[in-house]
Design a protein around this motif. Structure first.
Motif, short mmCIF file in Angstrom:
data_model
loop_
_atom_site.label_atom_id
_atom_site.label_comp_id
_atom_site.label_asym_id
_atom_site.label_seq_id
_atom_site.Cartn_x
_atom_site.Cartn_y
_atom_site.Cartn_z
N PRO A 1 -44.46 9.63 -38.88
CA PRO A 1 -44.56 8.33 -38.33
C PRO A 1 -45.37 7.27 -39.31
O PRO A 1 -45.29 6.29 -39.18
N ALA A 2 -46.13 8.05 -40.26
CA ALA A 2 -46.90 7.07 -41.25
C ALA A 2 -45.76 6.21 -42.11
O ALA A 2 -46.39 5.40 -42.81
N THR A 3 -44.80 6.83 -42.34
CA THR A 3 -43.66 6.16 -43.40
C THR A 3 -43.24 4.75 -42.67
O THR A 3 -42.36 4.02 -43.08
N ALA A 4 -43.39 4.29 -41.34
CA ALA A 4 -42.91 2.99 -40.69
C ALA A 4 -43.55 2.91 -39.45
O ALA A 4 -44.19 3.70 -38.92
N PRO A 5 -43.74 1.37 -39.15
CA PRO A 5 -44.47 1.12 -38.00
C PRO A 5 -44.12 1.48 -36.78
O PRO A 5 -42.81 2.13 -36.90
N LYS A 6 -44.80 1.62 -35.74
CA LYS A 6 -44.40 2.22 -34.43
C LYS A 6 -43.09 2.18 -34.06
O LYS A 6 -42.29 2.77 -33.39
N ASP A 7 -42.87 0.68 -34.07
CA ASP A 7 -41.22 0.38 -33.42
C ASP A 7 -40.14 0.17 -34.75
O ASP A 7 -39.00 -0.77 -34.47
N GLY A 8 -40.39 0.93 -35.68
CA GLY A 8 -39.57 0.76 -36.69
C GLY A 8 -39.00 2.13 -37.42
O GLY A 8 -39.18 3.13 -36.92
N SER A 9 -37.97 1.90 -38.24
CA SER A 9 -37.44 3.17 -38.94
C SER A 9 -37.63 3.20 -40.66
O SER A 9 -37.37 2.09 -41.14
N ALA A 10 -37.91 4.33 -40.95
CA ALA A 10 -37.92 4.37 -42.49
C ALA A 10 -36.82 5.28 -42.84
O ALA A 10 -36.78 6.61 -42.70
N LEU A 11 -35.74 4.97 -43.87
CA LEU A 11 -34.48 5.71 -44.11
C LEU A 11 -34.44 5.94 -45.83
O LEU A 11 -34.95 5.26 -46.48
N PHE A 12 -34.01 7.22 -46.08
CA PHE A 12 -33.79 7.62 -47.33
C PHE A 12 -32.26 7.75 -47.59
O PHE A 12 -31.75 8.79 -46.79
N ILE A 13 -31.58 6.96 -48.13
CA ILE A 13 -30.16 7.31 -48.28
C ILE A 13 -29.69 7.80 -49.48
O ILE A 13 -30.14 7.15 -50.47
N LEU A 14 -28.97 8.51 -49.75
CA LEU A 14 -28.46 9.52 -50.81
C LEU A 14 -26.96 9.32 -50.96
O LEU A 14 -26.32 9.81 -50.14
N VAL A 15 -26.23 8.79 -52.08
CA VAL A 15 -24.67 8.53 -52.34
C VAL A 15 -24.42 9.25 -53.47
O VAL A 15 -24.94 8.96 -54.59
N PRO A 16 -23.82 10.48 -53.50
CA PRO A 16 -23.47 11.21 -54.63
C PRO A 16 -22.21 10.41 -55.43
O PRO A 16 -21.26 9.79 -55.03
N ILE A 17 -22.72 10.16 -57.04
CA ILE A 17 -21.60 9.85 -57.71
C ILE A 17 -21.56 10.72 -59.20
O ILE A 17 -22.64 11.24 -59.32
N SER A 18 -20.65 10.16 -59.90
CA SER A 18 -20.55 11.27 -61.26
C SER A 18 -21.42 10.63 -62.24
O SER A 18 -21.91 9.57 -62.22
N TYR A 19 -21.72 11.52 -62.99
CA TYR A 19 -22.80 11.56 -63.88
C TYR A 19 -22.23 10.79 -65.14
O TYR A 19 -22.87 9.93 -65.91
N LYS A 20 -20.95 10.81 -65.26
CA LYS A 20 -20.17 9.83 -66.18
C LYS A 20 -20.28 8.40 -66.00
O LYS A 20 -19.59 7.77 -66.74
N LEU A 21 -20.79 7.99 -64.77
CA LEU A 21 -20.57 6.60 -64.49
C LEU A 21 -22.12 6.08 -65.01
O LEU A 21 -22.00 4.77 -64.33
N ASN A 22 -22.91 6.84 -65.41
CA ASN A 22 -23.98 5.93 -65.77
C ASN A 22 -23.87 4.75 -66.47
O ASN A 22 -22.98 4.79 -67.42
N GLY A 23 -24.78 3.74 -66.26
CA GLY A 23 -24.59 2.49 -66.89
C GLY A 23 -23.64 1.52 -66.18
O GLY A 23 -23.54 0.47 -66.45
N THR A 24 -22.95 2.08 -65.23
CA THR A 24 -21.92 1.18 -64.58
C THR A 24 -22.68 0.81 -63.20
O THR A 24 -21.93 0.15 -62.35
#
Length: 233
Positions: free
Chosen positions: A147-170
């Motif tokens: 609960p320390a990561t967000a106020p009582k009436d809020g949400s804290a999200l960590f979102i991960l999207v996998p992409i190719s390592y060959k797309l670095n710089g794009t």
């Protein structure tokens, strides 16, 4: 099971650091090493970008392997050359989004949004090395267990999207925003509207991994665990 440490994912690191300090260790932060002082094949000192050098009796290098070898070590001490590294298959990289929302979303701690094209999306990021328009993604709702990561009436999200390592710089800001909009649109199908309740967003991608950690090609997890790159071979 999968466990989440009290105080967040950095808590174990902070605890180890405090244990080390209690034992008399001095920890220097924000001191990027840019040179190794080598005498007769032995590292006798390390120098940081701020111009300071420290004498050492040994070095344990836990940074990026490619950067440490190809940048810090003189050529005569390197085991591999750039041709070798260019032929290595790396793990995928990721686009990360840290999001604060001014409402509680009905999410569990771990949620995978695979939609209806998991194989196609993973094939794009791992085999075809192209940016998928609507890639699969993973969401951690940290405020569900911390609960320390967000106020009582809020949400804290960590979102991960996998992409190719060959797309670095794009991973331009335009590309990051487009993927984020796709993520939100598909989450709202299941969770209802919340885009107007977003009060904080920070993104992080291959360019950041490369700039901040010298991660080879902006990868997020090191070498790919394919058979020919396993320890036995």
């Amino acid at each position: 099971g999968t466990w989440y440490p009290d105080g967040g994912m950095s808590a174990p690191g902070r605890a180890l650091a405090q244990t080390a300090r209690d034992a008399g260790v001095t920890i220097k932060l924000n001191a990027e090493i840019d040179k190794l002082d080598i005498v007769d094949g032995t590292v006798v000192g390390i120098c940081s970008k701020d111009g300071g050098c420290d004498a050492v009796s040994g070095v344990v290098a836990s940074g990026d392997y490619h950067w440490t070898e190809q940048t810090l070590l003189p050529k005569e001490f390197r085991k591999y050359d750039e041709k070798y590294w260019d032929n290595q298959a790396m793990s995928p990289s990721v686009l990360l989004y840290y999001v604060g929302i001014d409402k509680v979303l009905p999410l569990k701690h771990h949620t995978f949004f695979f939609d209806d094209k998991l194989d196609e999306s993973l094939h794009a990021s791992i085999d075809e090395h192209r940016m998928e328009e609507d890639p699969v993604f993973y969401v951690t709702s940290t405020s569900q267990v911390d609960p320390a990561t967000a106020p009582k009436d809020g949400s804290a999200l960590f979102i991960l999207v996998p992409i190719s390592y060959k797309l670095n710089g794009t991973d331009t800001q335009e590309a990051r925003d487009a993927i984020f909009n796709s993520v939100v649109r598909r989450m709202e199908k299941d969770l209802g509207s919340f885009s107007q309740d977003i009060v904080y967003k920070r993104d992080y991608g291959p360019t950041d991994f490369e700039n901040e950690f010298h991660a080879f090609r902006g990868n997020a997890f090191g070498h790919a665990n394919i058979l020919e790159q396993s320890l036995l071979f």
